[in-house]
Design an enzyme around this catalytic site. Structure first.
Site, short mmCIF file in Angstrom:
data_model
loop_
_atom_site.label_atom_id
_atom_site.label_comp_id
_atom_site.label_asym_id
_atom_site.label_seq_id
_atom_site.Cartn_x
_atom_site.Cartn_y
_atom_site.Cartn_z
N CYS A 163 2.15 22.25 4.77
CA CYS A 163 2.33 20.85 4.50
C CYS A 163 3.37 20.49 3.82
CB CYS A 163 0.77 20.35 4.04
SG CYS A 163 0.54 20.91 2.58
N PHE A 165 -5.19 32.32 2.90
CA PHE A 165 -5.37 30.65 2.40
C PHE A 165 -6.22 30.12 3.76
CE2 PHE A 165 -1.35 32.00 0.70
CZ PHE A 165 -1.55 31.68 -0.62
N CYS A 179 0.93 -1.09 0.00
CA CYS A 179 -0.13 0.01 -0.04
C CYS A 179 0.98 1.18 -0.04
CB CYS A 179 -0.91 0.17 1.16
SG CYS A 179 -2.20 1.44 1.26
N CYS A 187 1.11 4.15 3.46
CA CYS A 187 1.98 4.27 4.43
C CYS A 187 3.25 3.68 4.06
CB CYS A 187 1.45 3.46 5.69
SG CYS A 187 -0.15 4.16 6.58
C1 SAM Z 1 -3.57 23.89 3.09
S1 SAM Z 1 -5.26 24.46 2.83
C2 SAM Z 1 -5.35 25.43 4.20
C3 SAM Z 1 -6.60 25.97 4.92
C4 SAM Z 1 -7.27 26.35 6.02
N1 SAM Z 1 -6.06 27.31 6.35
C5 SAM Z 1 -7.28 25.11 7.05
O1 SAM Z 1 -6.25 25.03 7.81
O2 SAM Z 1 -8.20 24.63 6.97
C6 SAM Z 1 -5.10 25.72 1.61
C7 SAM Z 1 -5.94 26.53 1.25
O3 SAM Z 1 -5.54 27.26 0.15
C8 SAM Z 1 -6.64 27.66 -0.62
N2 SAM Z 1 -5.89 28.29 -2.10
C9 SAM Z 1 -5.19 27.43 -2.94
N3 SAM Z 1 -4.83 28.14 -3.95
C10 SAM Z 1 -5.09 29.36 -3.34
C11 SAM Z 1 -4.83 30.68 -4.27
N4 SAM Z 1 -4.24 30.56 -5.10
N5 SAM Z 1 -5.19 31.72 -3.76
C12 SAM Z 1 -5.82 31.79 -2.29
N6 SAM Z 1 -6.24 30.50 -1.69
C13 SAM Z 1 -5.80 29.55 -2.28
C14 SAM Z 1 -7.08 26.36 -0.67
O4 SAM Z 1 -8.76 26.38 -1.32
C15 SAM Z 1 -7.12 25.92 0.52
O5 SAM Z 1 -8.29 26.41 1.24
#
Ligand code: SAM
Length: 440
Positions: A398, A308, A98, A101
């Protein structure tokens, strides 16, 4: 007969026979594979730990670039001749095939040290490696509340599970020690459902999220759903399922198919209704560790920008004590957060932060900025922050590589990286989250 040679012997120049070598693993690379050296060439061997003496089959034509950009080879593990000191026992019967992991064979201590090392290594590559690291926050087994499964129908059978490592072949899942039990319990019923819904040879992905109110399911990829398939989805008689949507491909918006009960997730006690398939931190424990690191540093800042912001994982807890402006690119996510704001001092804005980051001028009204971009990082926003006067920036990521790149931009702009928190919420995978605190 297969030829065998050890890393102390010479390597044949040309051979159509499989190349067998006995090698010693010296380290584990960023993707979780052990690394040995054969005549100065790096060889990546999955499922190994430092100190392992192993027999491997070096793959023909499986060259790849190593992290230091040198040429490298890939190999299959044939036999463990002498185990290294950091070996443990894998708890899952699917381990080895798999792709979910890849690190269950590591003893816990070496595993935790390796995860911290991923963050330290990425920072070291941009000249920021000498910083003390906070202890690794751990997520237990059976805690992952969101998963993306793959499914394929062949004959009278549906293969359902995760892909094998570096392959499109499916591991037919029986059990999974990583997922919350409510998701594991769905595997068999989903297999039975998809047998009725998918056409012969048809494939799809299933995103399942464990929410308050029940499981949210999004089927991604059946290009079309005929009336019978829709009816079967609507009739899917699993008590735990709260909502089912269908998305013909990864770019489209999910179409609601069945909505049996309201769903929610709570941030600081405030309920938010996530749009189907919305981003959510992979585990409640991981989320708690990230939120706690963010809150600890943002403290009593009066005006905070959360960039974001998604559906408000950080914005809502922050808005309990600060005025928060949440910026997010995804319209349904922003709308969901907007709906949940209630009496909070929380404003939202939809904006593409890659194309149109908040400028230094716009940032001037904030005492603190939190940003948590997708894996690609936030290069443009980090540039704008570097040119700003915001006294405190907390970066959540991440992906240690893009985190380090953006950290370098901030440091070059005059910030000091004060604290680094590694958070392990993707248990036994090569992923690790990180929170960095920058001040000026
Ligand atoms: C890693 S997630 C984090 C979301 C939130 N901070 C959380 O912890 O639940 C990244 C976020 O960035 C948004 N995102 C991706 N590309 C983006 C962009 N170009 N401009 C603004 N937001 C964006 C995604 O929709 C997502 O909600």
């Amino acid at each position: 007969m297969k030829r065998s040679f050890s890393n102390s012997k010479r390597r044949p120049q040309t051979s159509s026979e499989p190349l067998i070598a006995d090698v010693t693993i010296s380290e584990v690379g960023a993707r979780g594979d052990g690394i040995a050296s054969v005549e100065g060439v790096k060889v990546f061997v999955p499922l190994t730990v430092p100190g392992d003496r192993v027999r491997v089959r070096i793959k023909d034509g499986a060259n790849e670039k190593s992290a230091d950009k040198g040429e490298a080879l890939r190999a299959d593990l044939l036999e463990i001749l002498e185990p290294g000191p950091g070996r443990g026992t894998a708890p899952c019967g699917h381990f080895g095939t798999c792709g979910g992991c890849t690190l269950q064979h590591m003893g816990d201590g070496s595993y935790a040290a390796w995860k911290v090392g991923l963050v330290r290594g990425a920072l070291a590559r941009v000249g920021l490696g000498d910083l003390p690291m906070e202890p690794l926050s751990r997520t237990p087994a059976a805690a992952r509340r969101r998963a993306r499964f793959a499914a394929l129908k062949r004959g009278k059978r549906v293969w359902f599970g995760f892909n094998e490592r570096l392959s499109h072949r499916l591991v037919d899942l029986e059990d999974c020690p990583v997922l919350v039990p409510r998701l594991t319990a769905l595997v068999e019923p989903l297999r039975a459902l998809l047998l009725q819904v998918l056409p012969e040879g048809g494939a799809c992905d299933v995103i399942a999220t464990d929410l308050e109110g029940g499981i949210d399911l999004v089927l991604v990829g059946p290009r079309s759903l005929d009336r019978t398939a829709r009816e079967r989805l609507v009739a899917f008689n699993e008590a735990e399922i709260a909502r089912i949507s269908w998305q013909p491909d990864d770019r489209g918006a999910p179409e609601p198919i069945a909505h049996r009960r309201p769903v929610a997730v709570r941030f600081a006690g405030v309920p938010v209704t996530p749009p189907p398939g919305a981003f959510l931190q992979a585990s409640a424990e991981g989320e708690a560790a990230l939120v706690s690191a963010v809150l600890e540093h943002v403290g009593e800042a009066k005006r905070v920008a959360d960039l974001f912001a998604g559906i408000g994982t950080f914005s809502i807890p922050l808005a309990q004590r600060s005025a928060v402006h949440a910026v997010e690119g995804d319209a349904p996510a922003q709308a969901a957060l907007n709906k949940a704001t209630g009496s909070l001092r929380l404003t939202t804005e939809r904006r593409d932060l890659f194309e149109n980051p908040l400028t230094a001028k716009e940032l001037a009204r904030f005492d603190a900025v939190v940003f948590d971009p997708p894996r690609a990082g936030a290069a443009a926003q980090a540039q704008a922050l570097a040119a700003s006067k915001v006294p405190l920036v907390v970066a959540v990521s991440c992906n240690p590589a893009t985190f380090a790149r953006d950290a370098r931009t901030l440091v070059d702009g005059g910030y000091t990286l004060k604290r680094v928190y590694p958070v392990d919420q993707f248990l036994w995978s090569a992923h690790v989250e990180v929170v960095g605190v920058f001040t000026r």
